[in-house]
Write a protein that holds these residues in place. Structure first.
Motif, mmCIF file in Angstrom:
data_model
loop_
_atom_site.group_PDB
_atom_site.id
_atom_site.type_symbol
_atom_site.label_atom_id
_atom_site.label_comp_id
_atom_site.label_asym_id
_atom_site.label_seq_id
_atom_site.Cartn_x
_atom_site.Cartn_y
_atom_site.Cartn_z
ATOM 1 N N UNK A 1 3.340 -14.341 4.583
ATOM 2 C CA UNK A 1 2.110 -14.044 5.327
ATOM 3 C C UNK A 1 0.905 -14.071 4.408
ATOM 4 N N UNK A 2 1.061 -13.512 3.199
ATOM 5 C CA UNK A 2 -0.046 -13.479 2.246
ATOM 6 C C UNK A 2 -0.442 -14.896 1.837
ATOM 7 N N UNK A 3 0.565 -15.751 1.600
ATOM 8 C CA UNK A 3 0.276 -17.128 1.200
ATOM 9 C C UNK A 3 -0.465 -17.875 2.299
ATOM 10 N N UNK A 4 -0.081 -17.645 3.552
ATOM 11 C CA UNK A 4 -0.742 -18.293 4.687
ATOM 12 C C UNK A 4 -2.191 -17.820 4.788
ATOM 13 N N UNK A 5 -2.383 -16.504 4.650
ATOM 14 C CA UNK A 5 -3.739 -15.966 4.720
ATOM 15 C C UNK A 5 -4.611 -16.498 3.593
ATOM 16 N N UNK B 1 3.315 -1.109 3.464
ATOM 17 C CA UNK B 1 4.519 -0.363 3.074
ATOM 18 C C UNK B 1 5.450 -1.200 2.194
ATOM 19 N N UNK B 2 5.412 -2.541 2.331
ATOM 20 C CA UNK B 2 6.316 -3.379 1.540
ATOM 21 C C UNK B 2 6.113 -3.154 0.041
ATOM 22 N N UNK B 3 4.888 -2.851 -0.354
ATOM 23 C CA UNK B 3 4.590 -2.638 -1.774
ATOM 24 C C UNK B 3 5.253 -1.363 -2.284
ATOM 25 N N UNK B 4 5.482 -0.395 -1.399
ATOM 26 C CA UNK B 4 5.937 0.933 -1.802
ATOM 27 C C UNK B 4 7.407 1.203 -1.486
ATOM 28 N N UNK B 5 8.096 0.246 -0.864
ATOM 29 C CA UNK B 5 9.479 0.487 -0.468
ATOM 30 C C UNK B 5 10.433 0.524 -1.647
ATOM 31 N N UNK B 6 10.188 -0.319 -2.655
ATOM 32 C CA UNK B 6 11.102 -0.365 -3.796
ATOM 33 C C UNK B 6 10.658 0.645 -4.850
ATOM 34 N N UNK B 7 11.446 0.758 -5.907
ATOM 35 C CA UNK B 7 11.125 1.717 -6.966
ATOM 36 C C UNK B 7 11.969 2.973 -6.843
ATOM 37 N N UNK B 8 11.417 4.072 -7.302
ATOM 38 C CA UNK B 8 12.167 5.334 -7.277
ATOM 39 C C UNK B 8 12.447 5.783 -5.851
ATOM 40 N N UNK C 1 8.957 -11.933 3.778
ATOM 41 C CA UNK C 1 8.075 -12.142 4.931
ATOM 42 C C UNK C 1 6.623 -11.845 4.567
ATOM 43 N N UNK C 2 6.425 -10.741 3.829
ATOM 44 C CA UNK C 2 5.067 -10.346 3.449
ATOM 45 C C UNK C 2 4.445 -11.377 2.519
ATOM 46 N N UNK C 3 5.242 -11.910 1.586
ATOM 47 C CA UNK C 3 4.727 -12.920 0.663
ATOM 48 C C UNK C 3 4.303 -14.177 1.406
#
Length: 245
Positions: free
Chosen positions: A179-183, A120-127, A175-177
């Motif tokens: 987590x992604x970096x750790x993974x 959902x973090x990818x879709x929260x911003x924008x329009x 937070x998501x970034x």
């Protein structure tokens, strides 16, 4: 404009208002809800990039072409997925209490659904999201503020809501970034810190980064939940200070 030219225009009816196809006997019954739930299941398990009409159809035991009777594009599917998540937040109940309580509850509910649905973090911003559940959620959020002292002007309520939302989205994307970096690195937080600490010490020893050195020496390292709450309180204090002026 001729009748032919009018017929060549795309259908202006959005997916929210477009009726589903009539139900008919089929090996696998379909509905928008079933399609959206399957897409969310796929995104939760494999990430947003894994979502396609072909894969969703496979989960449902259907051919991809059947899905086009319910959804025209992948973008429509993503819109429906986001709106389904707003329904989860609505189901948690009203935003009770004073304006700070209402905004804090809204912020933590958003963080909760993002932890359940990381994509959902990818879709929260924008329009702005315009699905029916998104609009119900926005209306409830504005209603929780507009009846409070200092928020009689709907523009003030809107700005407070947008300010808190901006903080929430930014904090959750951070937070998501991480987590992604750790993974991607294959290391835990502790392993990464141990691996990079000698480099950090060498950089600080140059004396060029006195404020970063103070952070290392003086600042504690709270959990993500604690850090989120601290930042949120700063935003709420700022809104309160402006209202008092």
């Amino acid at each position: 404009m001729s009748d032919r030219e009018e017929s060549d225009l795309p259908n202006p009816v959005l997916v929210w208002e477009r009726p589903e196809p009539e139900r008919r006997p089929a090996p696998v019954p379909l509905s928008r809800d079933r399609i959206v739930n399957a897409a969310i299941e796929l995104a939760d398990a494999e990430g947003l990039s894994a979502v396609s009409l072909r894969k969703v159809a496979g989960l449902l035991g259907s051919g991809p072409m059947r899905l086009y009777g319910y959804i025209d594009t992948k973008e429509e599917l993503l819109d429906l997925m986001v709106d389904a998540v707003y329904a989860e937040m609505i189901a948690e109940g009203p935003l009770d209490g004073g304006w700070q309580d209402a905004l804090r509850t809204m912020a933590h509910r958003t963080r909760g659904v993002v932890h359940r649905h990381a994509w959902l973090t990818v879709l929260l911003s924008g329009r702005p999201h315009q699905g029916p559940n998104a609009m119900i959620h926005r209306e409830a959020s504005l209603a929780a503020l507009s009846g409070q002292p200092g928020f009689a002007d709907i523009a003030v309520a809107l700005q407070a809501l947008k300010t808190v939302n901006a903080y929430v989205v930014g904090a959750l994307q951070d937070e998501a970034s991480e987590r992604h970096a750790i993974q991607a690195s294959g290391m835990t937080d502790e392993e990464w810190q141990l691996a990079t600490y000698p480099y950090l010490q060498r950089m600080l020893a140059t004396g060029r980064f006195p404020n970063i050195a103070r952070i290392v020496e003086e600042v504690d390292h709270p959990s993500h939940a604690e850090e989120f709450e601290r930042g949120l309180q700063i935003i709420l204090d700022g809104i309160a200070a402006r209202m008092n002026r």
